[in-house]
Scaffold this motif. Structure first.
Motif, short mmCIF file in Angstrom:
data_model
loop_
_atom_site.label_atom_id
_atom_site.label_comp_id
_atom_site.label_asym_id
_atom_site.label_seq_id
_atom_site.Cartn_x
_atom_site.Cartn_y
_atom_site.Cartn_z
N LEU A 78 0.82 -1.23 0.00
CA LEU A 78 0.00 0.00 0.00
C LEU A 78 0.84 1.27 0.00
O LEU A 78 0.34 2.34 -0.33
CB LEU A 78 -0.95 0.00 1.21
CG LEU A 78 -1.93 -1.17 1.27
CD1 LEU A 78 -2.87 -1.01 2.46
CD2 LEU A 78 -2.72 -1.30 -0.02
N ASP A 128 -1.32 6.16 -3.62
CA ASP A 128 -1.64 5.29 -2.50
C ASP A 128 -2.10 3.93 -3.01
O ASP A 128 -2.87 3.85 -3.97
CB ASP A 128 -2.75 5.92 -1.64
CG ASP A 128 -2.91 5.21 -0.31
OD1 ASP A 128 -3.46 4.10 -0.31
OD2 ASP A 128 -2.48 5.76 0.70
N LEU A 179 -4.18 1.96 -1.78
CA LEU A 179 -5.63 1.79 -1.69
C LEU A 179 -6.32 2.18 -3.00
O LEU A 179 -7.30 1.56 -3.41
CB LEU A 179 -6.20 2.60 -0.53
CG LEU A 179 -5.84 2.12 0.88
CD1 LEU A 179 -6.39 3.08 1.92
CD2 LEU A 179 -6.40 0.71 1.11
N THR A 235 1.59 -5.28 3.50
CA THR A 235 2.01 -3.93 3.83
C THR A 235 2.51 -3.82 5.27
O THR A 235 2.23 -4.69 6.10
CB THR A 235 0.84 -2.95 3.62
OG1 THR A 235 1.22 -1.63 4.01
CG2 THR A 235 -0.38 -3.38 4.42
N ARG A 237 1.56 -1.29 7.09
CA ARG A 237 0.49 -0.58 7.80
C ARG A 237 -0.33 -1.58 8.62
O ARG A 237 -1.16 -2.30 8.06
CB ARG A 237 -0.42 0.13 6.81
CG ARG A 237 0.26 1.17 5.95
CD ARG A 237 -0.76 1.81 5.01
NE ARG A 237 -0.15 2.68 4.03
CZ ARG A 237 -0.84 3.30 3.07
NH1 ARG A 237 -2.15 3.13 2.97
NH2 ARG A 237 -0.23 4.07 2.21
N GLU A 254 -2.12 -0.87 11.65
CA GLU A 254 -3.17 -0.37 12.53
C GLU A 254 -4.55 -0.87 12.09
O GLU A 254 -4.77 -1.16 10.91
CB GLU A 254 -3.17 1.16 12.54
CG GLU A 254 -1.89 1.78 13.06
CD GLU A 254 -1.64 1.43 14.52
OE1 GLU A 254 -2.62 1.31 15.28
OE2 GLU A 254 -0.45 1.27 14.89
N HIS A 306 -7.38 0.66 11.70
CA HIS A 306 -8.06 1.47 10.68
C HIS A 306 -7.47 1.23 9.29
O HIS A 306 -8.19 1.32 8.28
CB HIS A 306 -8.02 2.96 11.04
CG HIS A 306 -6.64 3.56 11.05
ND1 HIS A 306 -6.06 4.08 9.92
CD2 HIS A 306 -5.73 3.71 12.05
CE1 HIS A 306 -4.85 4.54 10.22
NE2 HIS A 306 -4.62 4.32 11.49
N ASP A 307 -6.17 0.88 9.22
CA ASP A 307 -5.56 0.56 7.94
C ASP A 307 -6.11 -0.76 7.40
O ASP A 307 -6.42 -0.87 6.21
CB ASP A 307 -4.04 0.46 8.07
CG ASP A 307 -3.38 1.79 8.35
OD1 ASP A 307 -3.76 2.78 7.70
OD2 ASP A 307 -2.51 1.85 9.24
N ARG A 308 -6.22 -1.74 8.28
CA ARG A 308 -6.77 -3.03 7.87
C ARG A 308 -8.21 -2.88 7.38
O ARG A 308 -8.59 -3.43 6.34
CB ARG A 308 -6.74 -4.02 9.04
CG ARG A 308 -5.36 -4.40 9.54
CD ARG A 308 -5.49 -5.22 10.82
NE ARG A 308 -4.21 -5.55 11.44
CZ ARG A 308 -3.56 -6.68 11.24
NH1 ARG A 308 -4.08 -7.61 10.45
NH2 ARG A 308 -2.41 -6.91 11.82
N GLY A 325 -8.28 -1.19 3.99
CA GLY A 325 -7.85 -2.08 2.91
C GLY A 325 -8.92 -3.08 2.53
O GLY A 325 -9.20 -3.30 1.34
N TYR A 385 -5.43 -9.25 4.26
CA TYR A 385 -4.51 -8.18 4.64
C TYR A 385 -3.40 -8.81 5.48
O TYR A 385 -3.65 -9.35 6.56
CB TYR A 385 -5.29 -7.15 5.46
CG TYR A 385 -4.63 -5.80 5.61
CD1 TYR A 385 -5.04 -4.72 4.84
CD2 TYR A 385 -3.61 -5.60 6.54
CE1 TYR A 385 -4.46 -3.46 4.99
CE2 TYR A 385 -3.02 -4.36 6.69
CZ TYR A 385 -3.45 -3.29 5.92
OH TYR A 385 -2.87 -2.05 6.07
#
Length: 219
Positions: free
Chosen positions: A49, A55, A57, A76, A78, A80, A82-84, A87, A95
């Motif tokens: 990502l 980006d 996403l 990735t 990332r 956190e 909220h990132d999961r 995605g 993920y």
């Protein structure tokens, strides 16, 4: 199985591509979003990502718009929540957070591909491909009205091919559909294909697609 590996870190990309190729995948690498979106068609996308030009996403969203069924796994750093969530909501099927082991990634790939193979299975109780007729519920097969006696495994191989007549089904897809793994134990699949051809009495019905897999000829 054609894998598009989208990763901007050249060292990470080289190591991961090498491991995937040793497993048996054909790997095409992209280091930017632009390269990823212009890459040839793939059977699976491993998508970092954190790309330099866009980006990841957005790349995921664009790829998902092109195909509802293309398996996409975000790979990735990332990690956190909220990132999961972002995605997965954007269209990733899974993920995976760095660092990870190749064994974990392989298990994730197989799980995603199993879902894709399952979704491609027929919803009808009866499949007819030319003179071939499969009663899925009764597990009964006829060819030109002649009953064909198949083992459970042979029936599953034929059903997987008949679900997509005229389309090349990869070796990995067949292994996942029938044996629930991409590791086929030597020439297990080839042995069952040979037995299936012999019982059908027409080797031309199940055709080999070189370096890909097999195709049921819909005549």
């Amino acid at each position: 199985m054609r894998v598009l590996l989208v990763e901007d870190d050249v060292r990470v990309s080289a190591a991961l591509a090498g491991a995937l190729r040793r497993t048996g995948y054909a790997v095409n690498c992209a280091t930017t979003a632009e390269e990823a979106l212009a890459a040839p068609a793939a059977d699976l996308v491993l998508l970092d990502l954190g790309l330099p030009d866009r980006d990841g996403l957005e790349v995921c969203r664009r790829l998902r718009e092109r195909s509802r069924h293309l398996p996409i796994i975000a790979v990735t750093a990332r990690g956190e929540e909220h990132d999961r969530v972002a995605g997965l909501r954007t269209g990733a099927d899974d993920y995976v957070v760095k660092p990870f082991s190749m064994a974990e990634l392989q298990a994730r790939i197989e799980a995603v591909l199993r879902r894709v193979v399952h979704a491609a299975r027929p919803t009808s109780d009866v499949l007819e491909v030319g003179p071939l007729r499969l009663d899925v519920t009764a597990r009964h097969v006829t060819l030109d009205g002649r009953e064909i006696s198949l083992t459970r495994t042979e029936f599953e191989v034929l059903l997987t091919l008949a679900s997509r007549p005229g389309v090349a089904v990869t070796r990995e897809e067949l292994l996942l559909a029938v044996w629930q793994t991409t590791f086929g134990g030597g020439r297990t699949l080839e042995v069952h294909i040979a037995a299936l051809r012999a019982k059908l009495g027409n080797p031309d019905l199940v055709r080999t697609v070189r370096r890909v897999g097999y195709r049921l000829h819909a005549r």
